[in-house]
Design a protein around this motif. Sequence first.
Motif, mmCIF file in Angstrom:
data_model
loop_
_atom_site.group_PDB
_atom_site.id
_atom_site.type_symbol
_atom_site.label_atom_id
_atom_site.label_comp_id
_atom_site.label_asym_id
_atom_site.label_seq_id
_atom_site.Cartn_x
_atom_site.Cartn_y
_atom_site.Cartn_z
ATOM 1 N N GLY A 165 0.818 -1.206 0.000
ATOM 2 C CA GLY A 165 0.000 0.000 0.000
ATOM 3 C C GLY A 165 0.855 1.260 0.000
ATOM 4 O O GLY A 165 1.990 1.270 -0.489
ATOM 5 N N ILE A 166 0.310 2.323 0.588
ATOM 6 C CA ILE A 166 0.983 3.626 0.605
ATOM 7 C C ILE A 166 2.333 3.556 1.309
ATOM 8 O O ILE A 166 3.332 4.093 0.806
ATOM 9 N N SER A 167 2.395 2.921 2.468
ATOM 10 C CA SER A 167 3.666 2.837 3.199
ATOM 11 C C SER A 167 4.728 2.125 2.370
ATOM 12 O O SER A 167 5.895 2.514 2.376
ATOM 13 N N PHE A 168 4.309 1.089 1.654
ATOM 14 C CA PHE A 168 5.226 0.364 0.774
ATOM 15 C C PHE A 168 5.767 1.288 -0.318
ATOM 16 O O PHE A 168 6.974 1.354 -0.558
ATOM 17 N N ILE A 169 4.885 2.012 -0.976
ATOM 18 C CA ILE A 169 5.309 2.893 -2.065
ATOM 19 C C ILE A 169 6.231 3.997 -1.537
ATOM 20 O O ILE A 169 7.259 4.303 -2.140
ATOM 21 N N ASN A 170 5.889 4.573 -0.381
ATOM 22 C CA ASN A 170 6.752 5.597 0.213
ATOM 23 C C ASN A 170 8.133 5.036 0.538
ATOM 24 O O ASN A 170 9.159 5.666 0.255
ATOM 25 N N SER A 171 8.162 3.868 1.144
ATOM 26 C CA SER A 171 9.436 3.247 1.513
ATOM 27 C C SER A 171 10.249 2.879 0.275
ATOM 28 O O SER A 171 11.467 3.092 0.224
ATOM 29 N N LEU A 172 9.583 2.356 -0.740
ATOM 30 C CA LEU A 172 10.262 1.984 -1.980
ATOM 31 C C LEU A 172 10.813 3.218 -2.689
ATOM 32 O O LEU A 172 11.932 3.199 -3.207
ATOM 33 N N ASP A 173 10.049 4.284 -2.681
ATOM 34 C CA ASP A 173 10.532 5.540 -3.268
ATOM 35 C C ASP A 173 11.808 5.996 -2.568
ATOM 36 O O ASP A 173 12.759 6.437 -3.216
ATOM 37 N N HIS A 174 11.819 5.883 -1.252
ATOM 38 C CA HIS A 174 13.005 6.287 -0.493
ATOM 39 C C HIS A 174 14.202 5.369 -0.787
ATOM 40 O O HIS A 174 15.317 5.831 -0.992
ATOM 41 N N GLU A 175 13.961 4.067 -0.810
ATOM 42 C CA GLU A 175 15.042 3.092 -1.003
ATOM 43 C C GLU A 175 15.602 3.091 -2.423
ATOM 44 O O GLU A 175 16.792 2.883 -2.623
ATOM 45 N N LEU A 176 14.742 3.276 -3.419
ATOM 46 C CA LEU A 176 15.173 3.155 -4.809
ATOM 47 C C LEU A 176 15.118 4.471 -5.578
ATOM 48 O O LEU A 176 15.166 4.476 -6.802
ATOM 49 N N GLY A 177 15.020 5.579 -4.858
ATOM 50 C CA GLY A 177 15.061 6.879 -5.513
ATOM 51 C C GLY A 177 16.450 7.104 -6.109
ATOM 52 O O GLY A 177 17.401 6.377 -5.819
ATOM 53 N N VAL A 178 16.584 8.093 -6.936
ATOM 54 C CA VAL A 178 17.861 8.361 -7.613
ATOM 55 C C VAL A 178 18.256 9.823 -7.441
ATOM 56 O O VAL A 178 17.436 10.668 -7.109
ATOM 57 N N SER A 179 19.512 10.096 -7.682
ATOM 58 C CA SER A 179 20.008 11.472 -7.690
ATOM 59 C C SER A 179 20.289 11.885 -9.125
ATOM 60 O O SER A 179 20.942 11.160 -9.871
ATOM 61 N N VAL A 180 19.781 13.040 -9.496
ATOM 62 C CA VAL A 180 20.014 13.596 -10.826
ATOM 63 C C VAL A 180 20.633 14.972 -10.628
ATOM 64 O O VAL A 180 20.020 15.848 -10.013
ATOM 65 N N ASP A 181 21.841 15.141 -11.126
ATOM 66 C CA ASP A 181 22.558 16.407 -10.968
ATOM 67 C C ASP A 181 22.606 16.850 -9.511
ATOM 68 O O ASP A 181 22.429 18.023 -9.194
ATOM 69 N N GLY A 182 22.804 15.893 -8.611
ATOM 70 C CA GLY A 182 22.913 16.197 -7.196
ATOM 71 C C GLY A 182 21.597 16.378 -6.470
ATOM 72 O O GLY A 182 21.573 16.592 -5.266
ATOM 73 N N ASN A 183 20.492 16.276 -7.168
ATOM 74 C CA ASN A 183 19.173 16.429 -6.556
ATOM 75 C C ASN A 183 18.531 15.060 -6.380
ATOM 76 O O ASN A 183 18.405 14.303 -7.339
#
Length: 128
Positions: free
Chosen positions: A15-33
């Motif tokens: 659910g939502i908690s999963f998506i939030n956690s996954l976004d945090h774990e597998l997010g990326v940095s683009v040009d330092g952001n």
Amino acid sequence: MKLKINGNYYELNFGISFINSLDHELGVSVDGNRTDLIGLQNAVPGLATYDPSVLATVIYCAIDKAVSKDIVNKYLENDADLDNLFVDVVKAMSDSKLVNFQLKRITGKTMNEIVKITPSKKSITSKK
């Protein structure tokens, strides 16, 4: 979906908690952001190609109790039936309204349409 790790059962929720956690774990940095909005999109190709590291992250993000990444990793390395675990996790994600909503908006397809994994044996996890 329930998963037995080290003799304990853990509920996996997509659910939502999963998506939030996954976004945090597998997010990326683009040009330092840092961009924490594409975790699900990064996870799907890894699941489709049977990447155990991605499977570990997905399980870690979906688990309903505080379980360390190390415990999840050791479970996958030593005890898990990986072929069927991939099938069961993808199936559970495919049943998630929120996972399918996000994927449909971004890719035009649902989880089942994107990831085609077939079981090699019977399911190893217990149903909710």
